[in-house]
Design a protein around this motif. Sequence first.
Motif: not given
Length: 167
Positions: A39-68
């Motif tokens: 989370k910290e490394k993703v937050g530090e990198d403003s040029a990359h990981y936009k989708s992941l950063r958005k998921r971290i901010n919007n979903d407390k279970y951001w680390f979970s891969i949706p079941g399929s």
Amino acid sequence: IKDVANIKKFQFSNEQHYLLKLPRQRVSGCVKERLEVIKEKVGEDSAHYKSLRKRINNDKYWFSIPGSANGNIIFNYYMRNNIHFILNQKRHLVSDNFYNIYIEKNVYQNICILNSMITKFTLLSYGKSQGDGLFKIQLSQFKKVPVIDICKLNKRAKDKLDLLGRE
């Protein structure tokens, strides 16, 4: 991640890291610590990981891969002459350019039939040419592909298929 070159952007000091398929529940201990570092490394990198950063901010279970519905047999829907149905016994996650098939009974017999020349030839006839020998099969077309019915085979044939399918 479609392009493995993108993995280089995210590095850890420890060489042994694995992708975890975590359930949608609280985590603790070293897993929680590792997720906080990510989370910290993703937050530090403003040029990359936009989708992941958005998921971290919007979903407390951001680390979970949706079941399929991961199948025990998979195959790539882009095909050339060497079509392979692959046994996926542990039902690992696969890229979205694979179709997942779940076969409950007679898995080895079925994978043997799916990898037969008859099935492969039929599969290509249902696929759409993409040029240069590349074919793509849509799920709706794949569902129409006729396959040998195991129930109509005698015991000797079934035993032979089972043996071949295990190889």
